[in-house]
Design a protein around this motif. Structure first.
Motif, mmCIF file in Angstrom:
data_model
loop_
_atom_site.group_PDB
_atom_site.id
_atom_site.type_symbol
_atom_site.label_atom_id
_atom_site.label_comp_id
_atom_site.label_asym_id
_atom_site.label_seq_id
_atom_site.Cartn_x
_atom_site.Cartn_y
_atom_site.Cartn_z
ATOM 1 N N UNK A 36 37.479 2.143 19.120
ATOM 2 C CA UNK A 36 36.581 1.515 19.717
ATOM 3 C C UNK A 36 35.792 2.320 21.092
ATOM 4 N N UNK A 37 35.995 3.569 21.190
ATOM 5 C CA UNK A 37 35.464 4.331 22.358
ATOM 6 C C UNK A 37 33.781 4.063 22.300
ATOM 7 N N UNK A 38 33.371 4.409 21.187
ATOM 8 C CA UNK A 38 31.916 4.329 21.002
ATOM 9 C C UNK A 38 30.993 2.926 20.886
ATOM 10 N N UNK A 39 32.199 1.682 20.731
ATOM 11 C CA UNK A 39 31.586 0.538 20.737
ATOM 12 C C UNK A 39 31.623 -0.251 21.819
ATOM 13 N N UNK A 40 31.448 0.202 22.923
ATOM 14 C CA UNK A 40 31.417 -0.783 24.235
ATOM 15 C C UNK A 40 32.611 -0.770 24.941
ATOM 16 N N UNK A 41 33.565 0.029 24.528
ATOM 17 C CA UNK A 41 35.019 -0.231 25.080
ATOM 18 C C UNK A 41 35.527 0.918 25.694
ATOM 19 N N UNK A 42 35.710 0.737 27.033
ATOM 20 C CA UNK A 42 36.187 1.956 28.039
ATOM 21 C C UNK A 42 37.607 1.554 28.315
ATOM 22 N N UNK A 43 38.505 2.557 27.979
ATOM 23 C CA UNK A 43 39.861 2.544 28.213
ATOM 24 C C UNK A 43 40.481 3.273 29.383
ATOM 25 N N UNK A 44 40.903 2.733 30.527
ATOM 26 C CA UNK A 44 41.337 3.544 31.590
ATOM 27 C C UNK A 44 42.930 3.179 31.913
ATOM 28 N N UNK A 45 43.479 4.370 32.341
ATOM 29 C CA UNK A 45 45.000 4.224 32.717
ATOM 30 C C UNK A 45 45.178 3.070 33.903
ATOM 31 N N UNK A 46 46.155 2.181 33.726
ATOM 32 C CA UNK A 46 46.333 1.271 34.532
ATOM 33 C C UNK A 46 46.660 1.706 36.036
ATOM 34 N N UNK A 47 46.155 1.684 37.103
ATOM 35 C CA UNK A 47 46.603 2.269 38.466
ATOM 36 C C UNK A 47 48.074 1.697 38.735
ATOM 37 N N UNK A 48 48.776 2.344 39.623
ATOM 38 C CA UNK A 48 50.115 2.012 40.107
ATOM 39 C C UNK A 48 49.936 1.750 41.833
ATOM 40 N N UNK A 49 50.262 0.469 42.152
ATOM 41 C CA UNK A 49 50.326 0.272 43.765
ATOM 42 C C UNK A 49 51.662 -0.380 43.860
#
Length: 313
Positions: free
Chosen positions: A50-63
């Motif tokens: 889905x990368x080209x279909x409006x989906x942006x995937x990011x690594x979940x930040x750690x806090x």
């Protein structure tokens, strides 16, 4: 500036991810910001497709000071919220459902300018006793909603926030507004329940609703809902959602055959997905989901260069 995004955090095995994305594309959602908090290989392959279909995937930040989900939400507010006029923070078991035949864009265009957030009622569906064996689609397995009195579940709301209306979010239901007013989804004033911070007095169904398919443990604790009701609103969107899924599979056959085979195996119980799409319809689908977003992004870039960044209010 893009109009609307759904923000979510995923972890582990995410059952029905392709269905969840296809449903929201069918109702008019064009942008998703998804934080990966350790998803399995199948979910990762689906997101890569889905990368080209409006989906942006990011690594979940750690806090250290908050849970991963809220760390992801804070990251979105700090780095991505400026790109969208509105955003909703949903889970992968929540479906944002407009009325039949009325996609979200028309409703979003009518949100009053003084609204900082729009509270959307959430209706829980009974997942304890499926209506039929698993046919592959969540929306078909669990067609009946819990009764309104069950566990107070149907008084919970989620919210759609305007850009700049919140500075931080530690409550997925009602974050504190820094500007603007709370409205219901029919644009009437929203009144908070003093006894329950996550609930609204005078619940109205409004134009938009969230269908929630809770975990089996929660639903079994609530008990089966023989007095619940079916949801014709949801059923009306299954056809458009299946159209989206057929086009996705045709797209996957060309660019990621392995992922296409995985998706076909997962949804083997959905015979409608075996129907091929016409080349002309698929070209229009690609134009809408692949090529138009690129042209719009180029237009936004030129607009920023000429007129500067737009104001959120």
């Amino acid at each position: 500036m893009r109009t609307f995004a759904i923000v979510t955090v995923l972890e582990g095995a995410v059952s029905g991810l392709a269905e969840w994305l296809a449903f929201h594309r069918a109702v008019g959602v064009r942008h998703f910001v998804i934080y990966d908090n350790g998803i399995d290989a199948e979910a990762a392959a689906t997101l890569a497709l889905h990368e080209g279909l409006g989906v942006t995937t990011l690594p979940c930040p750690s806090r250290l000071d908050c849970a991963p989900r809220f760390a992801a939400y804070e990251h979105f507010l700090a780095s991505r919220a400026r790109l969208f006029r509105f955003a909703a923070f949903l889970d992968s078991d929540e479906f944002l459902v407009p009325p039949p035949g009325r996609p979200l864009d028309g409703w979003l265009a009518r949100i009053p300018t003084h609204a900082g957030a729009v509270a959307v009622n959430r209706r829980a569906f009974d997942t304890a006793q499926p209506a039929q064996p698993d046919p592959g689609l969540v929306l078909r397995r669990f067609p009946r909603a819990l009764a309104v009195t069950d566990r107070g579940e149907n008084r919970v709301v989620k919210s759609i926030y305007r850009q700049g209306a919140i500075a931080t979010i530690r409550d997925p239901h009602r974050a504190a507004l820094v500007q603007g007013e709370w409205l219901m989804s029919d644009f009437s004033p929203a009144e908070a329940d003093p006894n329950r911070p996550d609930a609204i007095l005078g619940v109205r169904h409004g134009e938009i609703r969230i269908n929630h398919y809770p975990s089996t443990a929660l639903s079994q604790a609530a008990g089966p809902s023989g007095d619940g009701e079916s949801c014709p609103r949801t059923q009306s969107w299954i056809g458009p959602m299946l159209d989206e899924m057929r086009h996705l599979l045709a797209f996957a056959d060309a660019v990621a055959p392995g992922t296409a085979a995985q998706l076909r195996a997962r949804y083997a119980g959905v015979p409608e997905l075996a129907r091929p799409v016409s080349p002309q319809e698929h070209r229009l689908w690609r134009l809408r989901h692949l090529h138009r977003p690129r042209a719009e992004a180029a237009g936004r870039f030129l607009q920023r260069k000429i007129f500067g960044a737009p104001r959120p209010w």
